[in-house]
Write a protein that holds these residues in place. Sequence first.
Motif, PDB file in Angstrom:
ATOM      1  N   ILE A 201       0.849  -1.184   0.000  1.00 41.77           N
ATOM      2  CA  ILE A 201       0.000   0.000   0.000  1.00 41.77           C
ATOM      3  C   ILE A 201       0.892   1.243   0.000  1.00 41.77           C
ATOM      4  CG2 ILE A 201      -1.655   1.360   1.322  1.00 41.77           C
ATOM      5  CD1 ILE A 201      -2.903  -1.196   2.293  1.00 41.77           C
ATOM      6  N   LEU A 202       0.661   2.121  -0.968  1.00 43.03           N
ATOM      7  CA  LEU A 202       1.343   3.413  -1.020  1.00 43.03           C
ATOM      8  C   LEU A 202       0.419   4.448  -0.392  1.00 43.03           C
ATOM      9  CD1 LEU A 202       3.561   5.403  -2.020  1.00 43.03           C
ATOM     10  CD2 LEU A 202       2.312   5.503  -4.198  1.00 43.03           C
ATOM     11  N   ALA A 203       0.764   4.903   0.816  1.00 43.79           N
ATOM     12  CA  ALA A 203      -0.071   5.887   1.515  1.00 43.79           C
ATOM     13  C   ALA A 203       0.146   7.286   0.968  1.00 43.79           C
ATOM     14  CB  ALA A 203       0.220   5.849   3.013  1.00 43.79           C
ATOM     15  N   LYS A 204       1.399   7.579   0.599  1.00 43.03           N
ATOM     16  CA  LYS A 204       1.725   8.883   0.024  1.00 43.03           C
ATOM     17  C   LYS A 204       3.093   8.806  -0.624  1.00 43.03           C
ATOM     18  CE  LYS A 204       4.018  10.822   4.112  1.00 43.03           C
ATOM     19  NZ  LYS A 204       4.123  11.987   5.016  1.00 43.03           N
ATOM     20  N   GLY A 205       3.354   9.747  -1.536  1.00 43.95           N
ATOM     21  CA  GLY A 205       4.687   9.861  -2.107  1.00 43.95           C
ATOM     22  C   GLY A 205       4.840   9.183  -3.450  1.00 43.95           C
ATOM     23  N   ASP A 206       6.120   8.870  -3.792  1.00 40.31           N
ATOM     24  CA  ASP A 206       6.483   8.393  -5.129  1.00 40.31           C
ATOM     25  C   ASP A 206       7.259   7.093  -5.041  1.00 40.31           C
ATOM     26  OD1 ASP A 206       6.026  11.020  -6.929  1.00 40.31           O
ATOM     27  OD2 ASP A 206       6.929  11.618  -5.030  1.00 40.31           O
ATOM     28  N   LEU A 243      -0.736  11.760  -4.168  1.00 34.08           N
ATOM     29  CA  LEU A 243      -0.741  13.066  -3.516  1.00 34.08           C
ATOM     30  C   LEU A 243      -1.950  13.168  -2.597  1.00 34.08           C
ATOM     31  CD1 LEU A 243       0.126  15.384  -6.554  1.00 34.08           C
ATOM     32  CD2 LEU A 243       1.693  14.350  -4.899  1.00 34.08           C
ATOM     33  N   LEU A 244      -1.698  13.505  -1.354  1.00 32.43           N
ATOM     34  CA  LEU A 244      -2.789  13.650  -0.394  1.00 32.43           C
ATOM     35  C   LEU A 244      -3.582  14.925  -0.618  1.00 32.43           C
ATOM     36  CD1 LEU A 244      -0.916  12.499   2.845  1.00 32.43           C
ATOM     37  CD2 LEU A 244      -2.419  11.137   1.374  1.00 32.43           C
ATOM     38  N   GLN A 245      -2.941  15.922  -1.226  1.00 29.19           N
ATOM     39  CA  GLN A 245      -3.601  17.185  -1.528  1.00 29.19           C
ATOM     40  C   GLN A 245      -2.981  17.781  -2.784  1.00 29.19           C
ATOM     41  OE1 GLN A 245      -2.870  19.397   2.037  1.00 29.19           O
ATOM     42  NE2 GLN A 245      -0.706  19.698   1.628  1.00 29.19           N
ATOM     43  N   GLN A 246      -3.619  18.800  -3.332  1.00 31.04           N
ATOM     44  CA  GLN A 246      -3.115  19.408  -4.553  1.00 31.04           C
ATOM     45  C   GLN A 246      -1.729  19.995  -4.334  1.00 31.04           C
ATOM     46  OE1 GLN A 246      -5.861  22.022  -6.505  1.00 31.04           O
ATOM     47  NE2 GLN A 246      -4.314  22.948  -7.834  1.00 31.04           N
ATOM     48  N   GLU A 247      -0.847  19.772  -5.320  1.00 34.27           N
ATOM     49  CA  GLU A 247       0.504  20.328  -5.275  1.00 34.27           C
ATOM     50  C   GLU A 247       0.767  21.040  -6.592  1.00 34.27           C
ATOM     51  OE1 GLU A 247       3.595  17.665  -4.157  1.00 34.27           O
ATOM     52  OE2 GLU A 247       2.528  16.901  -2.374  1.00 34.27           O
ATOM     53  N   GLY A 248       0.736  22.373  -6.561  1.00 32.73           N
ATOM     54  CA  GLY A 248       0.909  23.160  -7.775  1.00 32.73           C
ATOM     55  C   GLY A 248      -0.206  22.876  -8.754  1.00 32.73           C
ATOM     56  N   ALA A 249       0.174  22.474  -9.977  1.00 30.16           N
ATOM     57  CA  ALA A 249      -0.823  22.178 -11.000  1.00 30.16           C
ATOM     58  C   ALA A 249      -1.367  20.755 -10.911  1.00 30.16           C
ATOM     59  CB  ALA A 249      -0.215  22.402 -12.383  1.00 30.16           C
ATOM     60  N   LEU A 250      -0.825  19.955  -9.988  1.00 31.28           N
ATOM     61  CA  LEU A 250      -1.234  18.562  -9.870  1.00 31.28           C
ATOM     62  C   LEU A 250      -2.339  18.406  -8.834  1.00 31.28           C
ATOM     63  CD1 LEU A 250       2.240  16.761  -9.914  1.00 31.28           C
ATOM     64  CD2 LEU A 250       0.637  17.040 -11.814  1.00 31.28           C
ATOM     65  N   ASP A 251      -3.448  17.813  -9.259  1.00 30.48           N
ATOM     66  CA  ASP A 251      -4.541  17.533  -8.335  1.00 30.48           C
ATOM     67  C   ASP A 251      -4.172  16.374  -7.420  1.00 30.48           C
ATOM     68  OD1 ASP A 251      -6.215  19.505  -9.383  1.00 30.48           O
ATOM     69  OD2 ASP A 251      -6.950  18.157 -10.959  1.00 30.48           O
ATOM     70  N   ALA A 252      -4.841  16.288  -6.282  1.00 31.14           N
ATOM     71  CA  ALA A 252      -4.654  15.157  -5.375  1.00 31.14           C
ATOM     72  C   ALA A 252      -5.096  13.864  -6.057  1.00 31.14           C
ATOM     73  CB  ALA A 252      -5.442  15.388  -4.091  1.00 31.14           C
ATOM     74  N   GLY A 253      -4.555  12.759  -5.591  1.00 31.18           N
ATOM     75  CA  GLY A 253      -4.929  11.460  -6.137  1.00 31.18           C
ATOM     76  C   GLY A 253      -3.725  10.653  -6.560  1.00 31.18           C
ATOM     77  N   THR A 254      -3.980   9.599  -7.324  1.00 30.77           N
ATOM     78  CA  THR A 254      -2.945   8.648  -7.726  1.00 30.77           C
ATOM     79  C   THR A 254      -2.603   8.801  -9.202  1.00 30.77           C
ATOM     80  OG1 THR A 254      -3.665   7.034  -6.074  1.00 30.77           O
ATOM     81  CG2 THR A 254      -2.353   6.200  -7.905  1.00 30.77           C
ATOM     82  N   VAL A 282      -6.119   9.023 -10.959  1.00 29.37           N
ATOM     83  CA  VAL A 282      -7.330   8.677 -10.219  1.00 29.37           C
ATOM     84  C   VAL A 282      -7.519   9.717  -9.125  1.00 29.37           C
ATOM     85  CG1 VAL A 282      -8.539   6.943  -8.857  1.00 29.37           C
ATOM     86  CG2 VAL A 282      -6.951   6.223 -10.653  1.00 29.37           C
ATOM     87  N   MET A 283      -8.633  10.447  -9.178  1.00 26.73           N
ATOM     88  CA  MET A 283      -8.935  11.433  -8.149  1.00 26.73           C
ATOM     89  C   MET A 283      -9.295  10.730  -6.841  1.00 26.73           C
ATOM     90  SD  MET A 283     -11.168  14.082 -10.517  1.00 26.73           S
ATOM     91  CE  MET A 283     -11.439  15.230  -9.140  1.00 26.73           C
ATOM     92  N   LEU A 284      -9.286  11.474  -5.755  1.00 24.81           N
ATOM     93  CA  LEU A 284      -9.588  10.881  -4.459  1.00 24.81           C
ATOM     94  C   LEU A 284     -10.992  10.299  -4.400  1.00 24.81           C
ATOM     95  CD1 LEU A 284      -7.946  13.472  -2.016  1.00 24.81           C
ATOM     96  CD2 LEU A 284      -6.998  11.319  -2.867  1.00 24.81           C
ATOM     97  N   ASN A 285     -11.894  10.808  -5.234  1.00 27.08           N
ATOM     98  CA  ASN A 285     -13.260  10.277  -5.259  1.00 27.08           C
ATOM     99  C   ASN A 285     -13.405   9.070  -6.179  1.00 27.08           C
ATOM    100  OD1 ASN A 285     -13.245  11.331  -7.825  1.00 27.08           O
ATOM    101  ND2 ASN A 285     -14.807  12.897  -7.450  1.00 27.08           N
ATOM    102  N   GLY A 286     -12.300   8.615  -6.799  1.00 29.07           N
ATOM    103  CA  GLY A 286     -12.322   7.437  -7.652  1.00 29.07           C
ATOM    104  C   GLY A 286     -12.448   7.719  -9.126  1.00 29.07           C
TER     105      GLY A 286
END
Length: 301
Positions: A201-206, A243-254, A282-286
């Motif tokens: 399981i990847l909880a966060k990061g790269d 990403l747990l939250q938006q970072e710059g131009a990148l939305d949260a998600g996988t 994949v956005m956090l909402n799937g």
Amino acid sequence: MSAATRAPRTCSIDAGSVLEQSDGSASGIGGTGHNAAIPSSGIGGTGHENTIPPGGIGGTEHNVAVQSSGIGGTGHDTAIPPGGIGGTGHENSIPPGGIGGTGHEPGVPPGGIGGTGIVAAGTLMNVSGIITAEDYTKKQLQLAKGDQICPGDTIATNQDAKVKIQFADGAILHLLKNTEISLVDYNYSPQQPELNRSLIILAKGDIRSISGKMSKLNPQKYSFKTPSSTIRVIGTDFLVTHLLQQEGALDAGTYTKVISGEVSVQSTTSTIRLRAGESSHVMLNGTQSIITSGGGTCSVH
């Protein structure tokens, strides 16, 4: 003692899965060891004598008349070793294995968590910065090159760290900065590929994953998960960022990008098959979308 000066970590020692008993047999996670008069239970069960098989996660105390049940491998006969979560009760002559159990011959209790000691999933090959692990007992330690990683570990890198892990089947996993993974389940058996399985399981990061033999021998049991997706792998080299939250131009998600081979990315809304050069989000909402396409296929649940 610092990670750099101590002896390399090994799963059978640091994971604490082996508890000495009068007869030398091993105890499992949560197990306390037992003799003929005092059978014990606990996660992963206990070591056992010929007449006292171990229990599984959720297993109950047992004696000759009351066998244990619970997660922790399946019953087996001589030809069918135990392994995996989802065990059943057992008869006197059919002892189950622990999580990740590897089966056993007569006189040799099963391996894996809760068996004769946790079998190492992999080894740290390159380490830069601070890498920490929390094992199944919630014990925390700093890792160094040469340390083993064990089923049940949660591994994290700090903001200046990265690490390369080589798994038992030859797979390579790179963790970059500010990354956290959990090695939920791992068992590799080249002699019995039907028992092979890996779940990270990847909880966060790269991460960057270069698959090993397991993805070819038993691909349906080889997968990665993030909070928003499940990635199943067929002999490939790929990147995953969560990403747990938006970072710059990148939305949260996988975000998943395939370098070679192919993967299947499943969310709550759809499944996308990605090949070399393709990527998805994949956005956090799937909700899932293809970022770069070269023939990827999408199916909606």
